[in-house]
Design an enzyme around this catalytic site. Structure first.
Site, PDB file in Angstrom:
ATOM      1  CG  HIS A  92      17.347 104.467  -5.869  1.00  0.00           C
ATOM      2  ND1 HIS A  92      16.077 104.062  -6.215  1.00  0.00           N
ATOM      3  CD2 HIS A  92      18.171 103.443  -6.193  1.00  0.00           C
ATOM      4  CE1 HIS A  92      16.129 102.843  -6.736  1.00  0.00           C
ATOM      5  NE2 HIS A  92      17.400 102.450  -6.729  1.00  0.00           N
ATOM      6  CB  SER A  93      19.189 101.945  -2.838  1.00  0.00           C
ATOM      7  OG  SER A  93      19.580 100.676  -2.354  1.00  0.00           O
ATOM      8  CB  VAL A  94      21.746 102.880   1.270  1.00  0.00           C
ATOM      9  CG1 VAL A  94      22.715 103.628   0.373  1.00  0.00           C
ATOM     10  CG2 VAL A  94      22.134 103.056   2.726  1.00  0.00           C
ATOM     11  N   GLY A  96      17.557 106.427   0.317  1.00  0.00           N
ATOM     12  CA  GLY A  96      16.228 106.669   0.862  1.00  0.00           C
ATOM     13  C   GLY A  96      16.220 106.643   2.376  1.00  0.00           C
ATOM     14  CB  SER A 120      13.438 105.811  -4.927  1.00  0.00           C
ATOM     15  OG  SER A 120      13.566 105.119  -6.140  1.00  0.00           O
TER      16      SER A 120
END
Length: 253
Positions: A92-94, A96, A120
């Site tokens: 998720h976010s970084v 990802g 994500s």
């Protein structure tokens, strides 16, 4: 200098399973605790693991790593025992972006790929961002963290706690700020991009370019919530992940 006894594992098993292994990467400043709520909702055929990066939770004493290529290389050095069964990656976010580059590092080093990559709340890797959060002065940096709504308010308002977590937060944002995308052949696994309907930082137009990074099929899923829908819409996110992993699970007799 840290001794061997001071170091903690890179991979934490949140729930044991007898089939596919799902390796999860948290957002900036996060740790394995983000995924400890998942095991109650997933199939027993899936083992849930979380990457425990230096500088947080059980590895708080270790200096964080702010260079993405060094990070995935160090993780690849120790990951081989966890590649003994089919695996998928979720970030998720970084996280990802780290998961994506980690998948490419595994392909280069070991000739293996995940069966599925979930990115994500994460813009496609070739999209540059001039908003270099890691370089902001402390006051501005903390104000941006408040706007992101990802760091608990009780931590943001606790001076001593922020002194502990600030280097880790800066290092995590540096992973993206200093990243430069290098063109390689697309991954052969499917990629699913997840987004929040109210996420103003990572809109749909930043997610759809992920389709160019796979020859194995691409899907875009949107969930209720802002950038941290992975927490507020957790049940729906987990349900989608399990649905997409179903073809890779062994049928029960």
């Amino acid at each position: 200098m840290l001794t061997a006894a001071d170091r903690r594992p890179w991979i934490v098993t949140c729930r044991r399973g007898d089939g596919l292994r799902l390796i999860c990467f948290p957002y900036a400043g996060g740790g394995p605790s983000l995924f400890r709520g998942w095991p109650l909702e997933v199939s027993q055929q899936v083992e849930i693991c979380a990457v425990q990066l230096p500088g947080r939770e059980a590895r708080m004493k270790e200096p964080p790593i702010g260079d993405l290529r060094r990070l995935v290389a160090e993780l690849a050095d120790v990951i081989e025992p966890s590649l003994d069964r089919p695996f998928a990656l979720f970030g998720h976010s970084v996280g990802g972006l780290v998961a994506f580059e980690f998948a490419r590092e595994l392909r280069r080093r070991y000739g293996v790929e995940p069966v599925h990559l979930f990115v994500s709340g994460c813009p496609a890797p070739e999209l540059t961002d001039d908003d270099r959060l890691s370089e902001l002065p402390d006051g501005e940096f903390l104000e941006r963290m408040r706007r992101f709504n990802g760091t608990p308010r009780e931590i943001l308002e606790h001076t001593e706690m922020m002194e502990l977590v600030l280097p880790t937060l800066r290092a995590d944002f540096s992973l993206r700020d200093t990243y430069r995308h290098r063109t390689e052949s697309p991954l052969g696994c499917a990629i699913s991009a997840f987004g929040g309907m109210a996420d103003r930082a990572v809109a749909v137009d930043k997610l759809t370019p992920w389709s160019a990074h796979t020859t194995g099929g691409f899907q875009l899923w949107l969930f209720q919530g802002d950038h941290f829908f992975v927490r507020t819409a957790q049940a729906a996110v987990v349900e989608a992940v399990m649905l997409l992993l179903q073809p890779h699970m062994s049928p029960r007799l």
